[in-house]
Structures are given as structure tokens and as C-alpha cells.
Write a protein that holds these residues in place. Structure first.
Motif, mmCIF file in Angstrom:
data_model
loop_
_atom_site.group_PDB
_atom_site.id
_atom_site.type_symbol
_atom_site.label_atom_id
_atom_site.label_comp_id
_atom_site.label_asym_id
_atom_site.label_seq_id
_atom_site.Cartn_x
_atom_site.Cartn_y
_atom_site.Cartn_z
ATOM 1 N N LYS A 66 0.844 -1.127 -0.070
ATOM 2 C CA LYS A 66 -0.019 0.189 -0.081
ATOM 3 C C LYS A 66 0.939 1.359 0.106
ATOM 4 C CE LYS A 66 -3.648 -1.852 2.885
ATOM 5 N NZ LYS A 66 -3.747 -2.217 4.241
ATOM 6 N N ASN A 76 -0.056 -2.723 10.325
ATOM 7 C CA ASN A 76 -0.162 -3.681 11.427
ATOM 8 C C ASN A 76 1.170 -4.489 11.489
ATOM 9 O OD1 ASN A 76 -0.414 -5.722 13.340
ATOM 10 N ND2 ASN A 76 -2.574 -6.244 12.553
ATOM 11 N N PHE A 122 -0.390 2.917 13.039
ATOM 12 C CA PHE A 122 -1.980 3.047 12.547
ATOM 13 C C PHE A 122 -2.156 2.572 10.905
ATOM 14 C CE2 PHE A 122 -5.844 5.080 10.798
ATOM 15 C CZ PHE A 122 -6.625 4.440 11.559
ATOM 16 N N GLY A 179 -1.559 -11.403 17.301
ATOM 17 C CA GLY A 179 -1.437 -11.927 16.124
ATOM 18 C C GLY A 179 -2.288 -10.830 15.104
ATOM 19 N N GLY A 180 -2.481 -11.501 13.844
ATOM 20 C CA GLY A 180 -3.235 -10.704 12.855
ATOM 21 C C GLY A 180 -4.009 -11.727 11.977
ATOM 22 N N LEU A 181 -5.036 -11.090 11.256
ATOM 23 C CA LEU A 181 -5.866 -11.881 10.252
ATOM 24 C C LEU A 181 -5.478 -11.531 8.814
ATOM 25 C CD1 LEU A 181 -8.539 -12.077 12.997
ATOM 26 C CD2 LEU A 181 -7.848 -13.925 11.815
ATOM 27 N N ILE A 182 -5.229 -12.247 7.974
ATOM 28 C CA ILE A 182 -5.200 -11.808 6.478
ATOM 29 C C ILE A 182 -5.828 -12.814 5.613
ATOM 30 C CG2 ILE A 182 -2.538 -11.378 7.170
ATOM 31 C CD1 ILE A 182 -1.677 -13.864 5.711
ATOM 32 N N HIS A 227 -10.213 1.932 16.462
ATOM 33 C CA HIS A 227 -10.090 3.269 16.985
ATOM 34 C C HIS A 227 -11.231 4.328 17.124
ATOM 35 C CE1 HIS A 227 -5.861 1.826 15.742
ATOM 36 N NE2 HIS A 227 -5.417 3.017 16.633
ATOM 37 N N ALA A 253 -9.337 -2.356 11.542
ATOM 38 C CA ALA A 253 -8.449 -1.224 12.051
ATOM 39 C C ALA A 253 -9.055 0.065 12.458
ATOM 40 C CB ALA A 253 -7.315 -1.055 10.926
ATOM 41 N N ILE A 254 -10.032 0.404 11.622
ATOM 42 C CA ILE A 254 -10.715 1.817 11.876
ATOM 43 C C ILE A 254 -11.466 1.593 12.963
ATOM 44 C CG2 ILE A 254 -12.013 3.689 10.810
ATOM 45 C CD1 ILE A 254 -10.372 3.164 8.330
ATOM 46 N N LEU A 275 -8.333 0.208 4.925
ATOM 47 C CA LEU A 275 -7.116 0.291 5.805
ATOM 48 C C LEU A 275 -6.670 -1.224 5.915
ATOM 49 C CD1 LEU A 275 -4.650 1.925 6.540
ATOM 50 C CD2 LEU A 275 -5.832 2.220 8.753
ATOM 51 N N ARG A 276 -7.303 -1.902 7.100
ATOM 52 C CA ARG A 276 -7.223 -3.355 7.424
ATOM 53 C C ARG A 276 -8.534 -3.539 7.994
ATOM 54 N NH1 ARG A 276 -2.900 -0.865 8.975
ATOM 55 N NH2 ARG A 276 -3.959 -1.040 11.194
ATOM 56 N N PHE A 297 0.537 5.186 0.973
ATOM 57 C CA PHE A 297 -0.292 6.441 1.559
ATOM 58 C C PHE A 297 0.295 7.668 1.092
ATOM 59 C CE2 PHE A 297 -2.859 3.587 4.269
ATOM 60 C CZ PHE A 297 -1.980 2.423 4.520
ATOM 61 N N VAL A 347 2.417 -6.592 12.888
ATOM 62 C CA VAL A 347 2.320 -8.133 12.978
ATOM 63 C C VAL A 347 2.279 -8.900 11.623
ATOM 64 C CG1 VAL A 347 0.954 -10.194 13.664
ATOM 65 C CG2 VAL A 347 0.751 -8.147 15.150
ATOM 66 N N ILE A 348 1.636 -8.162 10.525
ATOM 67 C CA ILE A 348 1.607 -8.620 9.554
ATOM 68 C C ILE A 348 2.288 -7.779 8.186
ATOM 69 C CG2 ILE A 348 -0.430 -10.052 9.834
ATOM 70 C CD1 ILE A 348 -2.214 -7.778 8.923
ATOM 71 N N VAL A 376 -7.940 -8.143 17.628
ATOM 72 C CA VAL A 376 -6.592 -8.044 17.181
ATOM 73 C C VAL A 376 -6.052 -6.877 16.757
ATOM 74 C CG1 VAL A 376 -5.006 -8.963 15.343
ATOM 75 C CG2 VAL A 376 -6.780 -10.709 16.448
ATOM 76 N N GLU A 377 -6.810 -5.969 16.259
ATOM 77 C CA GLU A 377 -6.233 -4.471 15.940
ATOM 78 C C GLU A 377 -6.127 -3.966 17.297
ATOM 79 O OE1 GLU A 377 -5.001 -2.861 13.281
ATOM 80 O OE2 GLU A 377 -5.168 -4.506 11.803
#
Lengths: 81, 234
Positions: free
Chosen positions: A41, A69, A66, B101-104, B66, B62-63, B58-59, A43, A71-72, B94-95
Motif C-alpha cells: 500500500k 499492522n 496505525f 497476532g493478525g488476520l490476513i 480506533h 483497523a478503523i 485500511l485493514r 499512502f 504483526v503482518i 486483534v487490531e
């Protein structure tokens, strides 16, 4: 007005399914020049004023906390366009 | 007095009403919470529902992580309130760094929707106490970005501390590392998973079982567990 560009890429060790599918589609078009694709990406942050060290530092923080991430993903660039 | 379980609606939430209905079917009182508020309305537990909050911009999650109400959700979670994240809700947890960890994107690249068999690995969380460890359940799964990833170090810690709450059985539908379908935090009050317990809570609308079509209600016990856990703390 100046622009700061932030580039984020999926971590190299992780599978990038979108990139893999794109690479597969390129191969199907008969090209054997490119062996892999990874998709990240970009920005573009428009700065209201001058790009000072403090502004760059804030962009760096935003990129790490922000816009990516950690982690990934990795932030691979924070630079003035 | 009924246990009050809040369900947060974000812009793009899809399963908030289903989650509210699941809460009622389990005997609780469902309370609609709004992402833009800073008010938990005195609820005893919280569900972050599935969907595509903020269009997955974004992911995923993620938004939403916040958004205004999440500061209260995070404080409440850290104070021990039961919080369940389902699908997009798991991504939000997770965010928010309430779970590691994370999710993809799914490793096969496609959105997947199926009735999924899972093994309950940890039956001592606020959302799984009505199960026995090792129970096998079937609830719907529907996601495009459900591949769970973490560093080997994190994965080893999760396994070692018993924080893997659910594991995929039969097939791994999205490339999740170590077949992880859901996690809990150390305290056991925060649980997140990709499959959808709220869609398996009412006969006639759940997954097929050997007994009858659409009769699967394995998801009901998630919400009953939370109610029991709240009542046990009073």
C-alpha cells in the motif's frame, strides 16, 4: 502543499494471496519474465505547512502504529514526495 | 434480573441483530451499543459482531478499533468484563491488541461460507464454560480474511498457555496457522473467533445435524456461558 508518502508491504515471510493470484494471472497471459508479485500500500499524506523533522517523526509514528499492522506488515518508506 | 449483553454496531456491521437475537435466545437482555458513543450503558458483557466495519478500509477492523466506544470496550476488557469478538469482531480485537497476532486474506484467495466443525480447546473462558474441553461443535463460517497468523514465538506461547480457544477440524478453511479458529486472553474474559456462533442458536436456522436439517444450536452455549460467568461474579 507538500506530501509525505508512506509505503507499507506485507512481511516478506508471510503469504500474500493477492500478489500470488496476480502473479498467476500474469503467467496466464504468457509472460515468463516475472516470477513473483507482492502487493503493498502507498499512502499520500498531505501536509498543511512545512515538512519539519517533527512532522516526519509524526508520520513515522502514524505509519507504524496505525497505517500498518506490525504483526503482518512492514513500513518500508516514509519520505517526502 | 436478566444479564445485559451489549452488541456494538459499527458502520458496516452485518450480524449485530443476529447477535442481539442470540443473546435473547440464551436468556440475556440484548443492549444495542453505538460505535460513536462513549457509553456502555451499564452492560455486563460485550459482543463485537461480524460484518465489514468501515468497509474493511485500511485493514479489516483497523478503523473500528480506533472508534470512540472502543476506548471504553478496551478499558472494560482490561477490567475483566467478558468480551466476544466474532469474525470482524475478532479482527477488531486483534487490531485493538486485546488479542495477539493478525488476520490476513484466506490463503486460497476466495471468500468462504460453510458449516465448520471446530474443537473447543479451552472450556474455562467466560464464553466457553458451558462446553467441555475437546467438545466438537459445528457453527457457520463466512469470511474472506480469516487466515490467522502470528510469529512462531507467539504461536508457541499461545499453545503453551492454553490460549487457543478453538481449532478448525476436517479442513482448514483459510490457511490459519496451526488450525487456529479462535483465541482467548490470559484472563479468559476476552475471546475472539472467525466462525459465527450467533448463527447457530435457533432450531430451523442453524447448521444441519444428523438429527434434522438446520437444527444445530451449538452457538447458543457461547452466550449461555457468558451469562453464567456474569452471574457467577455477582
Amino acid at each position: 502543499m507538500p506530501t509525505i508518502v508512506v509505503e507499507v508491504m506485507p512481511k516478506p515471510e508471510l503469504l500474500d494471496p493477492a500478489g500470488k493470484a496476480t502473479a498467476g494471472a500474469i503467467a496466464k497471459q504468457g509472460s515468463s519474465t516475472f516470477s513473483a508479485v507482492r502487493i503493498g500500500k502507498r499512502f499520500e499524506l498531505t501536509v498543511d505547512g512545512e515538512v519539519t523533522d517533527a512532522v516526519l517523526a509524526e508520520a513515522q509514528r502514524l505509519a507504524e502504529e496505525f497505517l500498518s499492522n506490525q504483526v503482518i506488515e512492514d513500513v518500508v518508506a516514509v519520505k517526502v514526495a | 434480573m436478566a444479564v445485559r449483553i451489549g452488541v456494538v454496531t459499527f458502520p458496516g456491521s452485518l450480524d449485530d441483530r443476529d447477535a442481539q437475537r442470540a443473546v435473547r435466545l440464551a436468556g440475556g437482555e440484548a443492549v444495542a451499543l453505538w460505535h460513536g458513543d462513549h457509553e456502555l450503558q451499564g452492560v455486563d458483557a460485550i459482543v463485537l459482531p461480524g460484518g465489514f466495519s468501515y468497509g474493511d478500509y485500511l485493514r479489516c477492523g483497523a478503523i473500528a478499533a480506533h472508534s470512540p466506544i472502543m476506548s471504553e470496550v478496551i478499558s472494560a476488557a482490561n477490567a475483566g468484563m467478558p468480551v466476544l469478538g466474532i469474525c470482524n469482531g475478532f479482527q477488531i480485537l486483534v487490531e485493538s491488541q486485546l488479542l495477539p497476532g493478525g488476520l490476513i486474506r484466506n490463503d486460497h484467495g476466495d471468500f468462504i461460507c460453510r458449516d465448520q466443525r471446530l474443537r473447543v480447546e479451552n472450556a474455562s473462558t467466560a464464553w466457553t464454560s458451558q462446553f467441555e474441553a475437546g467438545d466438537e461443535i459445528v457453527i457457520p463460517l463466512k469470511n474472506g480474511e480469516g487466515g490467522y497468523i502470528a510469529t512462531d514465538e507467539t504461536l508457541d506461547r499461545l499453545e503453551g498457555e492454553g490460549l487457543v480457544a478453538f481449532r478448525y477440524l476436517d479442513v482448514n478453511p483459510n490457511g490459519s496457522l496451526r488450525d487456529i479458529a479462535g483465541l482467548t486472553n490470559e484472563r479468559g474474559n476476552v475471546v475472539g473467533l472467525m466462525p459465527h456462533p450467533e448463527h447457530a442458536t435457533e432450531p430451523g436456522f442453524g447448521p444441519d445435524t444428523p438429527d434434522a436439517m438446520r437444527s444445530g444450536v451449538d452457538g447458543l452455549r457461547f452466550f449461555q456461558s457468558a451469562i453464567e460467568s456474569v452471574l457467577a461474579r455477582v
